[in-house]
Design a protein around this motif. Structure first.
Motif, mmCIF file in Angstrom:
data_model
loop_
_atom_site.group_PDB
_atom_site.id
_atom_site.type_symbol
_atom_site.label_atom_id
_atom_site.label_comp_id
_atom_site.label_asym_id
_atom_site.label_seq_id
_atom_site.Cartn_x
_atom_site.Cartn_y
_atom_site.Cartn_z
ATOM 1 N N PRO A 103 0.707 -1.205 0.035
ATOM 2 C CA PRO A 103 0.041 0.044 0.004
ATOM 3 C C PRO A 103 0.745 1.459 -0.129
ATOM 4 O O PRO A 103 0.390 2.388 -0.172
ATOM 5 N N VAL A 104 2.198 1.332 0.251
ATOM 6 C CA VAL A 104 2.899 2.261 0.340
ATOM 7 C C VAL A 104 3.771 2.459 -0.802
ATOM 8 O O VAL A 104 4.697 3.494 -0.800
ATOM 9 N N HIS A 105 3.765 1.782 -1.961
ATOM 10 C CA HIS A 105 4.758 2.185 -3.181
ATOM 11 C C HIS A 105 3.610 2.065 -4.368
ATOM 12 O O HIS A 105 2.615 1.339 -4.323
ATOM 13 N N PRO A 106 3.863 2.945 -5.121
ATOM 14 C CA PRO A 106 3.126 3.084 -6.446
ATOM 15 C C PRO A 106 3.131 1.543 -7.184
ATOM 16 O O PRO A 106 4.300 1.042 -6.913
ATOM 17 N N GLN A 110 6.443 -1.159 -7.987
ATOM 18 C CA GLN A 110 6.433 -2.670 -7.536
ATOM 19 C C GLN A 110 6.797 -3.680 -8.704
ATOM 20 O O GLN A 110 7.440 -4.286 -8.490
ATOM 21 N N TYR A 148 -1.098 4.593 -6.386
ATOM 22 C CA TYR A 148 -1.041 3.554 -5.264
ATOM 23 C C TYR A 148 -2.143 2.678 -5.513
ATOM 24 O O TYR A 148 -3.225 2.662 -6.111
#
Length: 481
Positions: A103-106, A110, A148
């Motif tokens: 949830p904290v990286h585009p 990823q 995100y």
């Protein structure tokens, strides 16, 4: 005996006697099968059959508290080293795409990280370019690569997960119920996407699902599981045409009757046939079902209803009372229908026709419940409203399979398997399906059936009495209709 692919000397994936237990209770019991290069292999069964647990165990992803035994090999690598192959030779598409993504990286970052985990010397810029290309191939615009996961729709997230799973061209993709949380339209888009990516990379696909339509349209072979064990396996077309295990027969009997194996109406671009067509009807976007009583009456008589050219159909009781069947009311030239209580109170005295003594008043058009007996011309019979969902047969068969000779036609309920699957810790002796099986006898209740050939090596069945199954699967379960 394992289910073996035909035409291949060495399978891509080989599973032998797979067992998964929790605190000594086995949830998967001695499962064996093979998967060939480029093939779609489906694991099918009710909830709790052990499908998802099996899929995760193939990749070394079983829960920590689980005890896994047996032999799982991916052409030279056993199950103990399967984790080292993640992202390279094997990939996983989970049920919940939101929990599978950070949830904290585009999303684009990823995918780029997945590329660099395999291609160590690749620059960040090149990895991001490859990630953007992978997202574009699954229909996600390049400008969404910086989004995100929570900013994407469920369908777009599932597309991103598929892009991540196939970005390094793995040999095997395991998809665990990849369309569970999607609506039918998105479901078939995702399945088409999986098929396209599989064809582009040449990967084999192990598809976990309970949707028999998906299996029929997309799988090459299937393995039906019940209570953690093999029930039946073989080529999809052959199993759907003539199941050998009573449990498989019960699953296929639950399919809608206008969708026999090999003749499913088209509901997406993935399927054969014409979209929107059901048995006995013709799909036509320009035809609208009649909604007024007069229109339905004309439709029943074989005529085509045409809307009035100058005025809408009457909507108030007074207007319908003044309008004979088959005519069009005239619109008042100076005023609309009364809207105030005082106006409505005055209207009936002016517009309601008087009824001579000793006569029966005419029923308003479209109200067949008040039609005088023997006078069918005043109020035509109203045709029943068309059912928008799938049509069922007209009558419920009795124990002999014949429809009732008298009485109104009834829509048939689909056959169902009686009872519920047993819990892993409460399995009966012998065949676990015996308490629900119409063919069960004392042997079934005491002796566990092992997988064996059913006619040829490509068909495997775990049943003592598979040769006694009727030609029609529904015949076994008529008592549950």
């Amino acid at each position: 005996m394992p289910t073996e692919p035909t035409g291949m000397d060495e399978p891509l994936l080989s599973v032998r006697d797979l067992r998964i237990a929790f605190d000594g209770v086995e949830a998967v019991r001695g499962l064996s099968f093979d998967v060939s290069d480029g093939e779609v292999f489906a694991l099918v069964g009710e909830s709790g059959a052990g499908k998802s647990l099996t899929a995760r165990a193939l990749l070394g992803m079983a829960p920590r508290e689980a005890t896994v035994s047996g032999d799982v090999r991916l052409r030279g690598h056993d199950g103990a080293s399967m984790r080292a192959l993640w992202g390279r030779r094997v990939a996983f598409v989970p049920q919940d795409s939101l929990s599978a993504l950070s949830p904290v990286h585009p999303v684009g970052d990823q995918l780029a990280a997945a590329v660099r985990s395999v291609r160590r010397g690749l620059s960040r810029r090149d990895a991001r370019a490859l990630a953007a290309d992978a997202l574009d191939r699954v229909g996600i615009p390049a400008d969404r690569a910086r989004a995100y996961p929570h900013e994407l729709s469920g369908g777009m997230r599932q597309r991103a997960v598929i892009a991540m799973a196939t970005i390094n061209a793995p040999e095997l993709v395991v998809a665990d119920e990849p369309t569970t949380a999607l609506d039918p339209d998105l479901r078939h888009q995702v399945l088409r996407l999986l098929a396209e990516q599989r064809e582009a990379t040449g990967a084999a696909l192990v598809l976990v699902t309970h949707d028999l339509d998906v299996v029929r349209d997309h799988a090459d072979r299937l393995l039906v599981m019940y209570a953690g064990r093999h029930a039946e396996s073989g080529p999809v077309r052959e199993v759907f045409a003539r199941p050998h295990a009573p449990y498989t027969a019960g699953l296929l009997a639950s399919l809608p009757p206008e969708s026999p194996p090999g003749a499913t109406p088209e509901v997406s671009p993935l399927r054969k046939g014409t979209a929107g067509t059901t048995a006995g009807t013709t799909a036509d976007a320009t035809v609208v079902a009649p909604t007024t009583p007069e229109a339905r009456a004309e439709t029943a008589a074989g005529t085509t209803h045409e809307p009035p050219a100058e005025a809408d159909a009457p909507t108030t009781p007074e207007a319908r009372a003044k309008t004979p069947a088959g005519t069009t009311p005239e619109t008042p030239a100076e005023s609309d229908a009364p809207t105030t209580p005082e106006a409505r109170a005055k209207t009936p005295a002016r517009t309601t026709p008087k009824t001579p003594a000793g006569t029966t008043p005419e029923a308003p058009a479209g109200n067949p419940t008040e039609t005088p007996a023997g006078n069918p011309t005043e109020t035509p019979a109203v045709a029943p409203r068309e059912t928008p969902h799938r049509a069922m047969p007209d009558a419920t068969p009795d124990a002999t399979g014949e429809a009732p000779a008298e009485g109104p036609a009834r829509r048939r309920r689909l056959p169902a398997i009686g009872g519920t699957p047993p819990a892993p810790g409460e399995l009966p002796d012998g065949c676990a399906f015996a308490p629900r099986c119409p063919l069960a006898d004392d042997r079934c209740r005491t002796e566990l059936p092992e997988p064996g050939a059913a006619g040829d090596a490509a068909r495997q069945v775990s049943c003592h009495h598979w040769a006694r199954l009727p030609a029609s699967p529904a015949e076994l379960f008529l008592e549950h209709v």
